[in-house]
Design a protein around this motif. Structure first.
Motif, PDB file in Angstrom:
ATOM      1  N   LYS A  42       0.814  -1.217   0.000  1.00 46.76           N
ATOM      2  CA  LYS A  42       0.000   0.000   0.000  1.00 46.76           C
ATOM      3  C   LYS A  42       0.845   1.263   0.000  1.00 46.76           C
ATOM      4  O   LYS A  42       0.354   2.359  -0.228  1.00 46.76           O
ATOM      5  CB  LYS A  42      -0.896   0.031   1.241  1.00 46.76           C
ATOM      6  CG  LYS A  42      -2.041  -0.938   1.191  1.00 46.76           C
ATOM      7  CD  LYS A  42      -3.304  -0.308   1.761  1.00 46.76           C
ATOM      8  CE  LYS A  42      -4.452  -1.279   1.746  1.00 46.76           C
ATOM      9  NZ  LYS A  42      -4.384  -2.220   2.884  1.00 46.76           N
ATOM     10  N   VAL A  43       2.149   1.099   0.278  1.00 47.79           N
ATOM     11  CA  VAL A  43       3.034   2.263   0.313  1.00 47.79           C
ATOM     12  C   VAL A  43       3.107   2.885  -1.072  1.00 47.79           C
ATOM     13  O   VAL A  43       3.203   2.182  -2.085  1.00 47.79           O
ATOM     14  CB  VAL A  43       4.432   1.835   0.793  1.00 47.79           C
ATOM     15  CG1 VAL A  43       5.397   2.979   0.669  1.00 47.79           C
ATOM     16  CG2 VAL A  43       4.365   1.384   2.231  1.00 47.79           C
ATOM     17  N   LYS A  44       3.027   4.224  -1.100  1.00 49.75           N
ATOM     18  CA  LYS A  44       2.873   4.892  -2.383  1.00 49.75           C
ATOM     19  C   LYS A  44       4.157   4.905  -3.219  1.00 49.75           C
ATOM     20  O   LYS A  44       4.107   5.053  -4.421  1.00 49.75           O
ATOM     21  CB  LYS A  44       2.434   6.344  -2.146  1.00 49.75           C
ATOM     22  CG  LYS A  44       1.212   6.489  -1.283  1.00 49.75           C
ATOM     23  CD  LYS A  44      -0.041   6.250  -2.087  1.00 49.75           C
ATOM     24  CE  LYS A  44      -1.276   6.633  -1.291  1.00 49.75           C
ATOM     25  NZ  LYS A  44      -1.386   5.939   0.003  1.00 49.75           N
ATOM     26  N   THR A  45       5.312   4.799  -2.574  1.00 51.21           N
ATOM     27  CA  THR A  45       6.547   4.893  -3.341  1.00 51.21           C
ATOM     28  C   THR A  45       6.811   3.599  -4.101  1.00 51.21           C
ATOM     29  O   THR A  45       6.228   2.563  -3.797  1.00 51.21           O
ATOM     30  CB  THR A  45       7.731   5.136  -2.398  1.00 51.21           C
ATOM     31  OG1 THR A  45       7.734   4.114  -1.420  1.00 51.21           O
ATOM     32  CG2 THR A  45       7.622   6.468  -1.729  1.00 51.21           C
ATOM     33  N   PHE A  46       7.702   3.662  -5.101  1.00 51.17           N
ATOM     34  CA  PHE A  46       8.123   2.404  -5.722  1.00 51.17           C
ATOM     35  C   PHE A  46       9.627   2.240  -5.587  1.00 51.17           C
ATOM     36  O   PHE A  46      10.348   3.209  -5.428  1.00 51.17           O
ATOM     37  CB  PHE A  46       7.649   2.295  -7.164  1.00 51.17           C
ATOM     38  CG  PHE A  46       8.023   3.446  -8.042  1.00 51.17           C
ATOM     39  CD1 PHE A  46       7.069   4.380  -8.417  1.00 51.17           C
ATOM     40  CD2 PHE A  46       9.311   3.589  -8.514  1.00 51.17           C
ATOM     41  CE1 PHE A  46       7.406   5.434  -9.228  1.00 51.17           C
ATOM     42  CE2 PHE A  46       9.646   4.632  -9.334  1.00 51.17           C
ATOM     43  CZ  PHE A  46       8.697   5.567  -9.687  1.00 51.17           C
ATOM     44  N   SER A  47      10.070   0.987  -5.640  1.00 54.13           N
ATOM     45  CA  SER A  47      11.489   0.707  -5.415  1.00 54.13           C
ATOM     46  C   SER A  47      12.248   1.031  -6.679  1.00 54.13           C
ATOM     47  O   SER A  47      12.272   0.240  -7.614  1.00 54.13           O
ATOM     48  CB  SER A  47      11.672  -0.753  -5.048  1.00 54.13           C
ATOM     49  OG  SER A  47      10.848  -1.062  -3.978  1.00 54.13           O
ATOM     50  N   TYR A  48      12.925   2.173  -6.672  1.00 56.39           N
ATOM     51  CA  TYR A  48      13.330   2.783  -7.928  1.00 56.39           C
ATOM     52  C   TYR A  48      14.166   1.944  -8.900  1.00 56.39           C
ATOM     53  O   TYR A  48      13.671   1.635  -9.959  1.00 56.39           O
ATOM     54  CB  TYR A  48      13.965   4.149  -7.713  1.00 56.39           C
ATOM     55  CG  TYR A  48      14.760   4.606  -8.890  1.00 56.39           C
ATOM     56  CD1 TYR A  48      14.151   4.682 -10.141  1.00 56.39           C
ATOM     57  CD2 TYR A  48      16.093   4.908  -8.786  1.00 56.39           C
ATOM     58  CE1 TYR A  48      14.875   5.062 -11.247  1.00 56.39           C
ATOM     59  CE2 TYR A  48      16.804   5.288  -9.891  1.00 56.39           C
ATOM     60  CZ  TYR A  48      16.190   5.352 -11.126  1.00 56.39           C
ATOM     61  OH  TYR A  48      16.896   5.719 -12.203  1.00 56.39           O
ATOM     62  N   PRO A  49      15.362   1.509  -8.610  1.00 55.98           N
ATOM     63  CA  PRO A  49      16.073   0.947  -9.773  1.00 55.98           C
ATOM     64  C   PRO A  49      15.372  -0.276 -10.352  1.00 55.98           C
ATOM     65  O   PRO A  49      15.436  -0.500 -11.551  1.00 55.98           O
ATOM     66  CB  PRO A  49      17.457   0.587  -9.230  1.00 55.98           C
ATOM     67  CG  PRO A  49      17.454   0.876  -7.807  1.00 55.98           C
ATOM     68  CD  PRO A  49      16.163   1.454  -7.392  1.00 55.98           C
ATOM     69  N   GLU A  50      14.674  -1.031  -9.504  1.00 54.13           N
ATOM     70  CA  GLU A  50      13.990  -2.213 -10.031  1.00 54.13           C
ATOM     71  C   GLU A  50      12.722  -1.813 -10.779  1.00 54.13           C
ATOM     72  O   GLU A  50      12.424  -2.350 -11.833  1.00 54.13           O
ATOM     73  CB  GLU A  50      13.644  -3.176  -8.902  1.00 54.13           C
ATOM     74  CG  GLU A  50      14.838  -3.873  -8.282  1.00 54.13           C
ATOM     75  CD  GLU A  50      15.465  -3.054  -7.180  1.00 54.13           C
ATOM     76  OE1 GLU A  50      14.784  -2.167  -6.646  1.00 54.13           O
ATOM     77  OE2 GLU A  50      16.646  -3.284  -6.871  1.00 54.13           O
ATOM     78  N   VAL A  51      11.989  -0.914 -10.209  1.00 51.64           N
ATOM     79  CA  VAL A  51      10.758  -0.459 -10.853  1.00 51.64           C
ATOM     80  C   VAL A  51      11.042   0.912 -11.450  1.00 51.64           C
ATOM     81  O   VAL A  51      11.417   1.829 -10.738  1.00 51.64           O
ATOM     82  CB  VAL A  51       9.609  -0.355  -9.828  1.00 51.64           C
ATOM     83  CG1 VAL A  51       8.317  -0.028 -10.536  1.00 51.64           C
ATOM     84  CG2 VAL A  51       9.502  -1.613  -9.030  1.00 51.64           C
ATOM     85  N   GLN A  52      10.877   1.037 -12.752  1.00 52.83           N
ATOM     86  CA  GLN A  52      11.173   2.309 -13.398  1.00 52.83           C
ATOM     87  C   GLN A  52       9.905   3.155 -13.479  1.00 52.83           C
ATOM     88  O   GLN A  52       8.808   2.604 -13.571  1.00 52.83           O
ATOM     89  CB  GLN A  52      11.717   2.055 -14.808  1.00 52.83           C
ATOM     90  CG  GLN A  52      13.091   1.413 -14.818  1.00 52.83           C
ATOM     91  CD  GLN A  52      14.188   2.402 -14.463  1.00 52.83           C
ATOM     92  OE1 GLN A  52      14.073   3.586 -14.727  1.00 52.83           O
ATOM     93  NE2 GLN A  52      15.252   1.912 -13.836  1.00 52.83           N
ATOM     94  N   PRO A  53      10.063   4.457 -13.450  1.00 53.26           N
ATOM     95  CA  PRO A  53       8.868   5.304 -13.529  1.00 53.26           C
ATOM     96  C   PRO A  53       8.174   5.138 -14.874  1.00 53.26           C
ATOM     97  O   PRO A  53       8.826   4.950 -15.901  1.00 53.26           O
ATOM     98  CB  PRO A  53       9.421   6.716 -13.361  1.00 53.26           C
ATOM     99  CG  PRO A  53      10.854   6.613 -13.687  1.00 53.26           C
ATOM    100  CD  PRO A  53      11.283   5.254 -13.288  1.00 53.26           C
ATOM    101  N   SER A  54       6.858   5.185 -14.853  1.00 51.99           N
ATOM    102  CA  SER A  54       6.112   4.972 -16.092  1.00 51.99           C
ATOM    103  C   SER A  54       5.417   6.252 -16.540  1.00 51.99           C
ATOM    104  O   SER A  54       4.699   6.248 -17.520  1.00 51.99           O
ATOM    105  CB  SER A  54       5.068   3.883 -15.870  1.00 51.99           C
ATOM    106  OG  SER A  54       4.232   4.282 -14.808  1.00 51.99           O
TER     107      SER A  54
END
Ligand code: SF4
Ligand code: SF4
Lengths: 166, 427
Positions: A42-54
């Motif tokens: 539910k946390v709004k952030t994403f784990s950056y290097p693994e998940v790239q911004p879309s």
């Protein structure tokens, strides 16, 4: 027009005790804590290097690219407009004569030092031929040496426009 | 000197170290993770040793290592080199020493001997706490002054202003609870709280003296230099405040000292107001009598909690990359959890079958009480962290207003009421 009397908040005993407000605030933070810890997805952030911004749009100013004509040759005519407009003076152009008859001039050398670049987009605005764009969507650019940040003409030509995903 | 005495003393020292110094990395971890979760982010969760992240705990150890190996820089303008180095030591040592008198369990009786379960077996209790807690501010003041830096000096001035605003209220709130308990020895204070009032509520300090409890908790926040009263720092106004000039392990001592002080304050709050090492309704005597029943309850309770925890691990302890060594962790953790459960259940079953004997019962009681104390301490520390990420910082004149105009009259009023009740009803 009458006089509008604005009621001042914070005068009542409940407000001046502070305690109800403090507990209210603590309830809010605790609620966030509990929802997030019981299900971390539910946390709004994403784990950056693994998940790239879309959500990078085509208007995002990323690393530059040099556009090409229909026949695949370079569009730039080495007019130096971009280098003149650049506030960081990080575009270096050396012109040469264009032999294939498509146009008169083309750059021999066209480099951008992205360490100096402030990503203002001035070069894109200045270009009369739409030969330089910043629509690659590359937002993270890393290298090990300073020299690697100086992008050559070939490198700039190899960048492609970001594909529209949205 | 005999073997039992030595081993009890060693156990006490280790416990005191664990709860104060050993708690520092854990508290840093709790602080950062809780802050993250409160603000809808995750907090540190990447650092790992062979894939083990332990929920990000490894990050604290990495940070500690970093602090140890950093260059210990000292600006040329610092003339008072000795005091500059002394300041963090004072802060750390006084925070550390405050913790030493917190009782982890009731008096332990083994055979003929009775032991106090404290880091330092002395019965000065509250006086010791007040003495050393008051001392730590000298470290901050000396550090800020010796730094020869405007911001540092401002920070230490503010912390001096802070001390004069809360110490009076804190001392007065303690007076009223001392009247209630009739002792300064923390062990007898906790044992007093083992009973019940009106047969329903546990007679914890917070029930008997809610006002003193509130005042003390507020001032304890100021004493531990924690938000909303961390005015000695104030990043937005005076950079790091008193520790602006510090680096490496000298800063590390300030940093760890802050967490040890927070842990010590929580320990005192727990001891004075939240029943200390007592489980509610189970004081030492009751535990002694019903030890077998209690162990059975633990045998049921621990696996249940573990099941809950295992479900949480399986659902939440994932790493975002599919192919990553960090994804192995959950499986190993689940196995370890199962192993620990089997050990506990089998061990307790063995104890139950063989019978504990009197000494065994006493030791088991002590273990249970230490565990209770640890859990309460952790919860209180969580409250400290929780408050820090909820409330903004007070201005220091606001704190002075609060201390002198609100808390102190309330504390004095509370003393009068308490004294009247004690004299009239003779309780
Ligand atoms: S983006 Fe701005 S700073 Fe960068 S190269 Fe273009 S004009 Fe120069
Ligand atoms: S990129 Fe555009 S502005 Fe720059 S030299 Fe080439 S044609 Fe001229």
């Amino acid at each position: 027009m009458g006089i509008k009397i604005v009621k001042r908040e914070g005068g009542s005993l409940k407000d001046r005790l502070y305690i109800p407000a403090i507990f209210g605030g603590m309830k809010t933070t605790l609620r966030h804590f509990i929802t997030n810890i019981s299900d971390t997805s539910k946390v709004k952030t994403f784990s950056y290097p693994e998940v790239q911004p879309s959500d990078i749009t085509s208007r995002y100013r990323g690393i530059h690219r040099l556009t090409k004509r229909e026949d695949g040759s370079i569009r730039c005519v080495a007019c130096f407009m971009c280098a003149t407009a650049c506030p960081a003076e990080c575009i270096f152009i050396e012109a040469k004569e264009r032999e294939d008859g498509v146009d008169e001039k083309m750059p021999e050398i066209f480099t951008i030092d992205v360490l100096e670049c402030v990503f203002c987009g001035g070069c894109v605005e200045a270009c009369p031929c739409d030969a330089i764009r910043m629509d690659t969507g590359i937002f993270s650019f890393v290298a090990l040496k300073r020299e690697d940040f100086v992008l050559t003409k070939e490198r700039l030509l190899s960048h492609e426009a970001k594909k529209e995903t949205l | 000197m005999n073997a039992i005495l030595v081993s009890v003393v060693v156990v006490n020292c280790v416990l005191a170290l664990l709860f104060s110094l050993g708690a520092a990395p854990i508290l840093v971890w709790i602080e950062r993770r809780v802050a993250g979760l409160i603000q809808d982010r995750l907090g540190p969760n990447r650092c790992h040793i062979k894939g083990f992240r332990l929920g990000g705990l490894i990050q604290s150890f990495a940070d500690m290592l970093k602090l140890v190996f950093k260059e210990d820089f000292q600006a040329k303008s610092i003339k008072q080199s000795f005091f500059f180095s002394l300041a963090p030591v004072i802060v750390f040592a006084s925070a550390f020493l405050t913790f030493m008198v917190m009782p982890f369990a009731d008096h332990l009786v083994i055979g003929e001997q009775t032991f106090r379960m404290q880091g330092l077996p002395i019965d000065l209790g509250i006086l010791w706490f007040l003495a050393f807690a008051g001392l730590s501010v000298y470290g901050i003041m000396i550090g800020g002054w010796a730094s020869n830096n405007k911001y540092s000096l401002l920070g230490s001035m503010r912390s001096a202003a802070q001390v004069i605003s809360y110490e009076a209220a804190m001392g007065l709130s303690l007076v009223s609870i001392l009247i209630t308990y009739g002792s300064i020895d923390l062990v007898s204070i906790v044992n007093f709280q083992g009973n019940t009032v009106f047969g329903i509520l546990p007679s914890w300090g917070i029930v008997l003296q809610p006002l003193a409890g509130l005042i003390f908790i507020v001032t304890a926040f100021a004493e531990a230099n924690r938000t909303p009263f961390d005015i000695a720092e104030g990043e937005s106004e005076i950079v790091g405040g008193f520790h602006t000039e510090y680096s490496a392990m000298r800063f590390g001592l300030f940093f760890v000292g802050e967490y040890v002080a927070m842990s010590a304050s929580s320990a005192l709050i727990v001891t004075l107001f939240l029943g200390g090492y007592h489980l509610p309704y189970f004081n030492t005597q009751i535990l002694h009598q019903h030890m077998n029943l209690f162990l059975m309850a633990v045998m049921v309770f621990v696996p249940l909690m573990s099941l809950f925890f295992a479900r949480w691990i399986r659902r939440n302890n994932r790493f975002s990359a599919q192919v990553d060594i960090r994804n192995r962790e959950s499986k190993v953790l689940l196995k370890v959890l199962a192993g620990v459960n089997v050990l506990i259940v089998v061990g307790l079953a063995l104890f139950l079958i063989m019978g504990l004997g009197e000494t065994g019962v006493h030791i088991a009681t002590a273990v249970i009480q230490v565990a209770t104390f640890a859990v309460k301490l952790l919860l209180m520390n969580f409250v400290f962290v929780w408050v820090r990420w909820t409330l903004p910082r007070f201005r220091y004149d606001q704190l002075q207003d609060l201390g002198w105009k609100v808390l102190m009259p309330l504390a004095i009023m509370n003393i009068f009421i308490t004294a009247t009740v004690v004299v009239v009803f003779g309780v």
